[in-house]
Write a protein that holds these residues in place. Structure first.
Motif, mmCIF file in Angstrom:
data_model
loop_
_atom_site.group_PDB
_atom_site.id
_atom_site.type_symbol
_atom_site.label_atom_id
_atom_site.label_comp_id
_atom_site.label_asym_id
_atom_site.label_seq_id
_atom_site.Cartn_x
_atom_site.Cartn_y
_atom_site.Cartn_z
ATOM 1 N N TRP A 137 0.836 -1.210 0.000
ATOM 2 C CA TRP A 137 0.000 0.000 0.000
ATOM 3 C C TRP A 137 0.866 1.254 0.000
ATOM 4 N N ARG A 138 0.359 2.315 -0.602
ATOM 5 C CA ARG A 138 0.871 3.658 -0.349
ATOM 6 C C ARG A 138 -0.356 4.535 -0.174
ATOM 7 N N VAL A 139 -0.468 5.141 0.997
ATOM 8 C CA VAL A 139 -1.576 6.058 1.248
ATOM 9 C C VAL A 139 -1.031 7.475 1.124
ATOM 10 N N GLN A 140 -1.478 8.188 0.098
ATOM 11 C CA GLN A 140 -1.072 9.584 -0.101
ATOM 12 C C GLN A 140 -2.159 10.427 0.551
ATOM 13 N N GLN A 141 -1.899 10.806 1.796
ATOM 14 C CA GLN A 141 -2.953 11.424 2.595
ATOM 15 C C GLN A 141 -3.205 12.879 2.204
ATOM 16 N N SER A 142 -2.133 13.681 2.201
ATOM 17 C CA SER A 142 -2.323 15.105 1.885
ATOM 18 C C SER A 142 -1.011 15.726 1.421
ATOM 19 N N ASN A 143 -1.081 16.460 0.282
ATOM 20 C CA ASN A 143 0.100 17.213 -0.165
ATOM 21 C C ASN A 143 -0.185 18.719 -0.116
ATOM 22 N N LEU A 144 -1.019 19.104 0.854
ATOM 23 C CA LEU A 144 -1.364 20.521 0.998
ATOM 24 C C LEU A 144 -0.157 21.399 1.261
ATOM 25 N N ILE A 145 0.807 20.876 2.033
ATOM 26 C CA ILE A 145 1.937 21.755 2.412
ATOM 27 C C ILE A 145 3.279 21.226 1.918
ATOM 28 N N GLY A 146 3.279 20.221 1.046
ATOM 29 C CA GLY A 146 4.533 19.702 0.496
ATOM 30 C C GLY A 146 4.305 18.332 -0.111
ATOM 31 N N PRO A 147 5.334 17.769 -0.754
ATOM 32 C CA PRO A 147 5.180 16.432 -1.332
ATOM 33 C C PRO A 147 4.800 15.418 -0.240
ATOM 34 N N TYR A 148 4.030 14.400 -0.605
ATOM 35 C CA TYR A 148 3.690 13.347 0.364
ATOM 36 C C TYR A 148 4.997 12.826 0.961
ATOM 37 N N LYS A 149 5.015 12.623 2.278
ATOM 38 C CA LYS A 149 6.254 12.190 2.923
ATOM 39 C C LYS A 149 5.904 11.313 4.101
ATOM 40 N N GLY A 150 6.537 10.152 4.197
ATOM 41 C CA GLY A 150 6.309 9.241 5.315
ATOM 42 C C GLY A 150 6.892 7.885 4.965
ATOM 43 N N GLY A 151 7.114 7.070 5.984
ATOM 44 C CA GLY A 151 7.890 5.841 5.810
ATOM 45 C C GLY A 151 7.136 4.674 5.199
ATOM 46 N N LEU A 152 7.891 3.597 5.001
ATOM 47 C CA LEU A 152 7.355 2.309 4.548
ATOM 48 C C LEU A 152 7.576 1.304 5.669
ATOM 49 N N ARG A 153 6.570 0.508 5.961
ATOM 50 C CA ARG A 153 6.669 -0.501 7.030
ATOM 51 C C ARG A 153 6.451 -1.887 6.446
ATOM 52 N N PHE A 154 7.350 -2.807 6.728
ATOM 53 C CA PHE A 154 7.157 -4.210 6.319
ATOM 54 C C PHE A 154 6.917 -5.045 7.575
ATOM 55 N N HIS A 155 5.700 -5.483 7.765
ATOM 56 C CA HIS A 155 5.388 -6.251 8.986
ATOM 57 C C HIS A 155 4.080 -7.005 8.747
ATOM 58 N N PRO A 156 3.964 -8.249 9.277
ATOM 59 C CA PRO A 156 2.734 -9.005 9.021
ATOM 60 C C PRO A 156 1.467 -8.338 9.544
ATOM 61 N N THR A 157 1.594 -7.400 10.498
ATOM 62 C CA THR A 157 0.387 -6.742 11.028
ATOM 63 C C THR A 157 -0.059 -5.557 10.162
#
Ligand code: NDP
Length: 448
Positions: free
Chosen positions: A80-100
């Motif tokens: 998944w990639r959730v692009q939540q909001s680019n109101l104040i800049g490019p989408y930014k946030g990490g990637l998590r690999f975990h069974p949960t």
């Protein structure tokens, strides 16, 4: 504060639109409860449905990840990639690999990320991504195959001015390297599309240390505000990954004592506290040994307690640095009974709503949410993006100084928006309100 009709109708609408998304609704409810007064007081915020629009991701990208394991068998995961909001800049946030990992988990992280990134004062929007891939027990070759397959799906949705992912649980320098290599080959482009890269390929000094160091810089401001100091205090830390180990390292450097670290299998307790050498050993073997904490107890020192957590031990400050909802109401009450003065989050949403309530109800303990205290990682990622854009690199001292300034700036905003008449600071309210105003103003200014 009792729910007004407007707030409860708003909550119901968001819940109906996001059925069975427990973690996402937990994050939304926490922030909504804290900004309810601002919504009540501002006609424009209500008319333009600012809060509701912030809860809805700009887009949710989900994809299948197919790869071959070492036996030559096909493996299937979901990404998944959730692009939540680019109101104040490019989408930014990490990637998590975990069974949960699920859509709800990535959505809660992306939503919180928007507020956190706004607090840094840098031009960073909010996003988050990941996969239900479990790297435990996988060879380096399998990790590489998975990362390449993941990027083969993700590359078309990201870019240095569009969306810039980074690491999170189980995504460190090794994984970022594999992901970046695949992006470069597919796009034939060397750009700042990921942060947390190795120094040789455009990474930033201080990025590895930034989240953990930032938590301790923030803690120092909290303590100063309470006319206390870190030197001589006892800390219990959970987790034994990037955030936990660098928080421990910085805390020791400032004269504190750290008596626990933990992982999903148990807790490592060291009555006389970890030394700097101990932490360096754990950093060196993180990713190499299967259970670094158990190996530490067997080869060096300390008491390994399988299946336990750190919250039963007496401490002045508790620092949850593992994962969401790792501290419940009962555990928070035990900490408070044992004299804990501050619970400061290294992880994202590590305390259940009951735990937060117990801490707020306690007279002498305060709660610091991750969106304020763990923002150091994304802040230095923001600095990595500007170094990449300018084809330059900064020194460790300069970047550490910027990190300290940004943590001080976030603390100042929390105090400004969260201080009561008696001088007590509600950091959760302060962080939510300060972040919300920034996002709301940007949304209003940009029109519907
Ligand atoms: P790592 O993968 O480096 O380490 C995660 C640690 O948490 C490991 O020790 C892991 O144990 C433990 N853990 C994972 N799940 C559980 C669980 N269910 N119960 C107990 N322990 C668990 O991740 P990070 O240190 O990077 O991230 C930790 C937290 O900090 C996450 O909430 C992340 O979102 C947050 N964060 C990270 C940032 C960063 O820059 N890395 C930035 C801001 C927030 P095991 O090895 O046994 O699975």
């Amino acid at each position: 504060m009792p729910d007004s009709q407007y707030i409860s109708e708003l909550k119901n609408r968001i819940t109906e639109r996001n059925p069975n998304q427990t973690e996402f609704m937990q994050a939304v409810t926490e922030i909504l409860d804290n900004v309810a007064e601002e919504l009540e007081d501002n006609d424009e915020y209500r008319r333009y449905r600012i809060f509701e629009r912030l809860t809805e991701p700009d887009r949710i990208i989900s994809f299948k990840v197919e790869w071959l394991d070492d036996r030559g068998c096909a493996q299937l995961n979901r990404g998944w990639r959730v692009q939540q909001s680019n109101l104040i800049g490019p989408y930014k946030g990490g990637l998590r690999f975990h069974p949960t990992v699920s859509e709800s988990v990535i959505k809660f992280l992306a939503f919180e990320q928007c507020f956190k990134n706004a607090l840094t004062g840098l031009p960073l929007g909010g996003g988050k991504g990941g996969s239900d891939f479990d790297p435990k027990g996988r060879s380096d070759h399998e990790i590489m195959s998975f990362c390449q397959a993941f990027m083969t799906q993700l590359y078309r949705h990201i870019g240095a001015n569009v969306d810039v992912p980074a690491g999170d649980i189980n995504v460190g320098a090794r994984e970022i390297g594999f992901l970046y290599g695949q992006y470069r080959k597919i796009r034939n482009q060397f750009s700042g599309v990921l942060t947390g890269k190795a120094i040789e390929m455009g990474g930033s000094l201080v990025r590895t240390e930034a989240t953990g160091f930032g938590v301790i810089y923030f803690l120092q401001h909290v303590l100063e505000h309470k006319e206390l100091q870190l030197e001589g205090l006892t800390l219990t830390i959970s987790g034994a990954g990037n955030v936990a180990l660098f928080a421990a390292k910085k805390a020791l450097e400032q004269g504190a004592k750290v008596i626990t670290l933990s992982n999903s299998r148990g807790v490592l307790f060291k009555d006389n506290g970890f030394s700097n050498d101990d932490i360096e050993w754990l950093i060196k073997y993180d990713n190499i040994k299967d259970n670094t904490l158990l190996s530490f107890a067997e080869e060096r020192d300390g008491e390994w307690r399988a299946g336990e957590k750190p919250w039963q031990y007496k401490c002045d400050v508790a620092v949850p640095c593992a994962t969401q909802n790792e501290m419940n109401g009962e555990e928070a009450s035990t900490l408070i009974k044992n004299g804990c003065k501050v619970v400061i989050c290294g992880a994202n949403m590590p305390c259940t709503s009951e735990a937060i309530e117990a801490i707020h109800n306690a007279k002498n303990c305060c709660y610091i949410p991750g969106k304020a205290s763990n923002a150091g990682g994304v802040a230095v990622s923001g600095l990595e993006m500007s170094q990449n854009a300018g084809f330059e690199s900064q020194t460790f001292e300069y970047l550490d100084g910027r990190l300290r300034d940004i943590m001080k700036h976030i603390h100042g905003q929390c105090v400004k928006c969260g201080e009561s008449d008696t001088g007590d600071v509600n950091y959760e309210r302060g962080a939510s309100v300060a972040g919300f105003h920034i996002l709301a103003k940007a949304m209003l200014a940009q029109g519907v």
